[in-house]
Design a protein around this motif. Structure first.
Motif, PDB file in Angstrom:
ATOM      1  N   ASP A 105       6.312  11.874  -2.142  1.00 37.07           N
ATOM      2  CA  ASP A 105       5.180  10.963  -2.096  1.00 37.07           C
ATOM      3  C   ASP A 105       4.494  11.061  -3.456  1.00 37.07           C
ATOM      4  O   ASP A 105       3.740  11.999  -3.722  1.00 37.07           O
ATOM      5  CB  ASP A 105       4.229  11.367  -0.958  1.00 37.07           C
ATOM      6  CG  ASP A 105       3.019  10.446  -0.882  1.00 37.07           C
ATOM      7  OD1 ASP A 105       2.781   9.686  -1.840  1.00 37.07           O
ATOM      8  OD2 ASP A 105       2.294  10.510   0.138  1.00 37.07           O
TER       9      ASP A 105
ATOM     10  N   VAL B 271       2.632   8.563  -4.582  1.00 31.63           N
ATOM     11  CA  VAL B 271       1.670   7.464  -4.529  1.00 31.63           C
ATOM     12  C   VAL B 271       0.512   7.711  -5.505  1.00 31.63           C
ATOM     13  O   VAL B 271       0.069   6.797  -6.200  1.00 31.63           O
ATOM     14  CB  VAL B 271       1.153   7.269  -3.081  1.00 31.63           C
ATOM     15  CG1 VAL B 271      -0.078   6.382  -3.042  1.00 31.63           C
ATOM     16  CG2 VAL B 271       2.256   6.674  -2.212  1.00 31.63           C
ATOM     17  N   GLN B 272       0.064   8.964  -5.565  1.00 31.10           N
ATOM     18  CA  GLN B 272      -1.059   9.290  -6.451  1.00 31.10           C
ATOM     19  C   GLN B 272      -0.611   9.838  -7.801  1.00 31.10           C
ATOM     20  O   GLN B 272      -1.242   9.608  -8.823  1.00 31.10           O
ATOM     21  CB  GLN B 272      -1.971  10.307  -5.753  1.00 31.10           C
ATOM     22  CG  GLN B 272      -3.244  10.626  -6.506  1.00 31.10           C
ATOM     23  CD  GLN B 272      -4.368  11.134  -5.608  1.00 31.10           C
ATOM     24  OE1 GLN B 272      -5.340  11.685  -6.074  1.00 31.10           O
ATOM     25  NE2 GLN B 272      -4.260  10.933  -4.327  1.00 31.10           N
TER      26      GLN B 272
ATOM     27  N   GLU C  39       4.361  15.889  -1.527  1.00 27.17           N
ATOM     28  CA  GLU C  39       3.697  15.404  -2.746  1.00 27.17           C
ATOM     29  C   GLU C  39       3.916  16.467  -3.826  1.00 27.17           C
ATOM     30  O   GLU C  39       3.550  17.621  -3.607  1.00 27.17           O
ATOM     31  CB  GLU C  39       2.182  15.284  -2.525  1.00 27.17           C
ATOM     32  CG  GLU C  39       1.727  14.301  -1.486  1.00 27.17           C
ATOM     33  CD  GLU C  39       0.333  14.678  -0.954  1.00 27.17           C
ATOM     34  OE1 GLU C  39      -0.668  14.328  -1.588  1.00 27.17           O
ATOM     35  OE2 GLU C  39       0.272  15.345   0.093  1.00 27.17           O
TER      36      GLU C  39
ATOM     37  N   LEU D 229       5.263   4.805   2.386  1.00 26.83           N
ATOM     38  CA  LEU D 229       5.692   5.989   3.145  1.00 26.83           C
ATOM     39  C   LEU D 229       6.394   5.601   4.437  1.00 26.83           C
ATOM     40  O   LEU D 229       7.384   6.225   4.828  1.00 26.83           O
ATOM     41  CB  LEU D 229       4.472   6.862   3.462  1.00 26.83           C
ATOM     42  CG  LEU D 229       4.145   8.027   2.514  1.00 26.83           C
ATOM     43  CD1 LEU D 229       5.322   8.977   2.349  1.00 26.83           C
ATOM     44  CD2 LEU D 229       3.704   7.548   1.158  1.00 26.83           C
TER      45      LEU D 229
ATOM     46  N   SER E  10       0.836  -1.200   0.000  1.00 30.65           N
ATOM     47  CA  SER E  10       0.000   0.000   0.000  1.00 30.65           C
ATOM     48  C   SER E  10       0.865   1.242   0.000  1.00 30.65           C
ATOM     49  O   SER E  10       2.093   1.176   0.208  1.00 30.65           O
ATOM     50  CB  SER E  10      -0.878   0.017   1.254  1.00 30.65           C
ATOM     51  OG  SER E  10      -0.051   0.187   2.395  1.00 30.65           O
ATOM     52  N   GLY E  11       0.184   2.375  -0.189  1.00 26.89           N
ATOM     53  CA  GLY E  11       0.879   3.652  -0.170  1.00 26.89           C
ATOM     54  C   GLY E  11       1.427   3.986   1.209  1.00 26.89           C
ATOM     55  O   GLY E  11       2.576   4.408   1.344  1.00 26.89           O
ATOM     56  N   ALA E  12       0.588   3.811   2.228  1.00 25.53           N
ATOM     57  CA  ALA E  12       1.032   4.152   3.590  1.00 25.53           C
ATOM     58  C   ALA E  12       2.279   3.359   3.968  1.00 25.53           C
ATOM     59  O   ALA E  12       3.209   3.891   4.583  1.00 25.53           O
ATOM     60  CB  ALA E  12      -0.096   3.895   4.584  1.00 25.53           C
TER      61      ALA E  12
ATOM     62  N   GLU F 138      -5.184  14.347  -2.201  1.00 25.66           N
ATOM     63  CA  GLU F 138      -6.307  14.457  -1.261  1.00 25.66           C
ATOM     64  C   GLU F 138      -6.483  15.910  -0.801  1.00 25.66           C
ATOM     65  O   GLU F 138      -7.589  16.344  -0.508  1.00 25.66           O
ATOM     66  CB  GLU F 138      -6.081  13.560  -0.042  1.00 25.66           C
ATOM     67  CG  GLU F 138      -5.862  12.082  -0.362  1.00 25.66           C
ATOM     68  CD  GLU F 138      -6.955  11.491  -1.205  1.00 25.66           C
ATOM     69  OE1 GLU F 138      -8.129  11.620  -0.827  1.00 25.66           O
ATOM     70  OE2 GLU F 138      -6.632  10.897  -2.251  1.00 25.66           O
TER      71      GLU F 138
ATOM     72  N   PHE G 196      -1.340  14.522   2.438  1.00 27.17           N
ATOM     73  CA  PHE G 196      -1.923  13.237   2.809  1.00 27.17           C
ATOM     74  C   PHE G 196      -0.899  12.154   2.506  1.00 27.17           C
ATOM     75  O   PHE G 196      -0.435  12.038   1.371  1.00 27.17           O
ATOM     76  CB  PHE G 196      -3.216  12.951   2.041  1.00 27.17           C
ATOM     77  CG  PHE G 196      -3.838  11.638   2.449  1.00 27.17           C
ATOM     78  CD1 PHE G 196      -4.616  11.546   3.593  1.00 27.17           C
ATOM     79  CD2 PHE G 196      -3.600  10.484   1.714  1.00 27.17           C
ATOM     80  CE1 PHE G 196      -5.154  10.329   3.988  1.00 27.17           C
ATOM     81  CE2 PHE G 196      -4.133   9.261   2.109  1.00 27.17           C
ATOM     82  CZ  PHE G 196      -4.915   9.186   3.250  1.00 27.17           C
ATOM     83  N   HIS G 197      -0.557  11.377   3.534  1.00 26.96           N
ATOM     84  CA  HIS G 197       0.450  10.336   3.331  1.00 26.96           C
ATOM     85  C   HIS G 197      -0.027   8.956   3.765  1.00 26.96           C
ATOM     86  O   HIS G 197       0.768   8.013   3.765  1.00 26.96           O
ATOM     87  CB  HIS G 197       1.741  10.715   4.068  1.00 26.96           C
ATOM     88  CG  HIS G 197       2.346  12.009   3.594  1.00 26.96           C
ATOM     89  ND1 HIS G 197       2.772  12.193   2.300  1.00 26.96           N
ATOM     90  CD2 HIS G 197       2.556  13.194   4.227  1.00 26.96           C
ATOM     91  CE1 HIS G 197       3.243  13.432   2.159  1.00 26.96           C
ATOM     92  NE2 HIS G 197       3.115  14.062   3.309  1.00 26.96           N
ATOM     93  N   GLY G 198      -1.298   8.825   4.131  1.00 28.86           N
ATOM     94  CA  GLY G 198      -1.819   7.520   4.526  1.00 28.86           C
ATOM     95  C   GLY G 198      -2.477   7.562   5.891  1.00 28.86           C
ATOM     96  O   GLY G 198      -2.589   8.627   6.498  1.00 28.86           O
TER      97      GLY G 198
HETATM   98  C1  LIG Z   1      -3.502   7.243  -1.361  1.00 32.56           C
HETATM   99  C2  LIG Z   1      -2.303   7.947  -0.884  1.00 32.56           C
HETATM  100  C3  LIG Z   1      -1.532   7.447   0.172  1.00 32.56           C
HETATM  101  C4  LIG Z   1      -1.926   6.233   0.975  1.00 32.56           C
HETATM  102  O1  LIG Z   1      -2.008   5.098   0.210  1.00 32.56           O
HETATM  103  P1  LIG Z   1      -2.789   3.807   0.809  1.00 32.56           P
HETATM  104  O2  LIG Z   1      -2.558   2.756  -0.229  1.00 32.56           O
HETATM  105  O3  LIG Z   1      -4.208   4.207   0.961  1.00 32.56           O
HETATM  106  O4  LIG Z   1      -2.139   3.488   2.107  1.00 32.56           O
HETATM  107  C5  LIG Z   1      -0.378   8.126   0.494  1.00 32.56           C
HETATM  108  N1  LIG Z   1      -0.008   9.238  -0.161  1.00 32.56           N
HETATM  109  C6  LIG Z   1      -0.733   9.748  -1.175  1.00 32.56           C
HETATM  110  C7  LIG Z   1      -0.253  10.961  -1.890  1.00 32.56           C
HETATM  111  C8  LIG Z   1      -1.905   9.126  -1.563  1.00 32.56           C
HETATM  112  O5  LIG Z   1      -2.630   9.659  -2.550  1.00 32.56           O
END
Ligand SMILES: *Cc1c(COP(=O)(O)O)cnc(C)c1O
Length: 402
Positions: free
Chosen positions: A216, A218-219, A183, A102, A97-99, A188, A131-133
């Motif tokens: 980050d 992730v998105q 980010e 991180l 997962s993203g969290a 978010e 937002f990081h999780g």
């Molecule tokens: C979604 C998101 C996360 C968390 O990812 P999860 O898979 O939900 O844990 C972390 N950082 C950013 C920028 C995100 O968009």
């Protein structure tokens, strides 16, 4: 209070249930088609039920599902090789997962300083709206009260700074600073982009103070903005490259997988036994991620994404022009775009759903659009018509005839 569900009440679901997806469309149990501009929050990068992803997953499913990281997993070599060949990085740690990506990034940053004789450097500087999780460390990193409330003591070592305040940032750096975590575009937080010159400035600042830069993505990663990684927009030759980067969402195209990337010197601190995961980087996840990356990095793919991105931006600008009473501005980059509402974003999202178009909310009263990277011009024309109809139904009568 006998609930009609046994699932935690953490999510407020609209009462529509999807049973099937294909490309940028999802179908409900009554067979209604919806145009999906959410992609499961920027996850289904190649749309629903992509035939090559189905083939990659089912082929691996027939061979070997899971060994844990007790044994070497060939797919991890393949995926990390593609990620490193196309980024600043030399090493990759796989997560689910993203969290977790991180968490690995934060641990790696602290451990790097520890391994280099600076164990006091533990603080991570972050920015408001981030937002990081949702783990205990990542809610502390994000710093948002609404996610911290009621969950006990906030994990120490995270300092949340005002977004875009250079003086506050400079003043916050001291002997305890380990890294800056940011980010490139807050997802978010409301599709708020950090200007390219600021990312380059962060790079210089980190070099000057011997601290690490963590992105980050992730998105924003995996082609979402029209480049493989969003920070590439701030410099093609690594002018804004990080030391550590977290990925997830688009990486598995819908299969849960995340990754923490780092330069060799930084990753070297994560010695054998210092970190681990049972599921992370398992053969199923790796088979799908390898295919996603193969497709997204193929010649011409991102160019097409950038073309569709221009079309999406134009259509949102058109919608904003037509309904100035409802829309304040258009923001974002690539296929991660937002409309900031003058009325509650939830009202706009509900009206769009009424027209069978799916969008997501984001902070700062933004309606977020993150279509699959395979979205076509025809899909976007359809999206335009649905948006015009939805906003028309919300707009004051005088506006409609204007
Ligand atoms: C979604 C998101 C996360 C968390 O990812 P999860 O898979 O939900 O844990 C972390 N950082 C950013 C920028 C995100 O968009």
């Amino acid at each position: 209070m006998s609930a009609d569900t046994h699932v935690f009440p953490t999510y407020a679901h609209p009462d529509v249930e999807f049973v099937r997806g294909e490309g940028v469309r999802m179908f409900d149990s009554e067979g209604n088609a919806y145009l999906d501009l959410t992609s499961g929050i920027a996850v289904n990068a190649l749309g629903h039920a992509h035939p090559e992803l189905i083939a990659a997953l089912t082929e691996q499913a027939g061979k070997l599902w899971h060994t844990a990281n007790l044994f070497s997993i060939k797919g991890q070599e393949k995926v990390s090789e593609i990620l490193c060949a196309n980024s600043f990085a030399d090493r990759v740690f796989f997560t689910n997962s993203g969290a977790e990506a991180l968490e690995c990034a934060i641990k790696t940053a602290r451990r790097y300083h520890y391994a280099n004789g600076r164990p006091g450097r533990v603080d991570i500087l972050t920015f408001q709206g981030a937002f990081h999780g949702r783990t205990l460390a990542t809610i502390a990193a994000g710093g948002q009260e609404k996610y911290l409330e009621g969950f006990g003591p906030r994990a120490p070592g995270f300092i949340s700074l005002p977004f875009g305040d250079h003086d506050a940032l400079h003043a916050a750096i001291n002997e305890e600073t380990a890294a800056i975590l940011v980010e490139p575009i807050q997802g978010e937080g409301g599709i708020r982009e950090v200007p390219g010159q600021c990312l380059r400035g962060l790079r210089e600042l980190c070099d000057k103070h011997g601290i690490l830069l963590i992105y980050d993505e992730v998105q924003t990663g995996i082609g979402r903005t029209g480049k493989l990684f969003a920070h590439e927009w701030a410099g093609e030759n690594g002018e804004a490259a990080p030391d550590i980067m977290a990925l997830a969402k688009g990486l598995g195209g819908g299969f849960p997988v995340g990754a923490c990337l780092a330069r060799e010197e930084v990753a070297a601190a994560m010695t054998t036994g210092s970190h681990g995961t049972t599921f992370g980087g398992n053969p199923l996840a790796m088979a799908v991620a390898a295919k996603v990356l193969e497709i997204v990095t193929a010649e011409g793919f991102l160019e097409t994404v950038r073309e569709q991105a221009i079309a999406l931006k134009q259509l949102l600008a058109e919608v904003a022009d037509r309904y100035p009473d409802l829309i304040e501005d258009v923001r974002g980059r690539g296929l991660l775009m937002g409309l900031k509402g003058k009325i509650p974003n939830t009202d706009i999202i509900a009206a769009l759903r009424g027209e069978k178009l799916l969008a997501i909310g984001a902070g700062d009263n933004v309606v977020r659009f993150a279509p699959a990277l395979i979205v076509t011009r025809d899909d976007l024309r359809e999206a335009r018509d649905k948006m015009m109809a939805a906003l028309g139904s919300l707009s004051a009568p005088a506006q409609k005839t204007a």
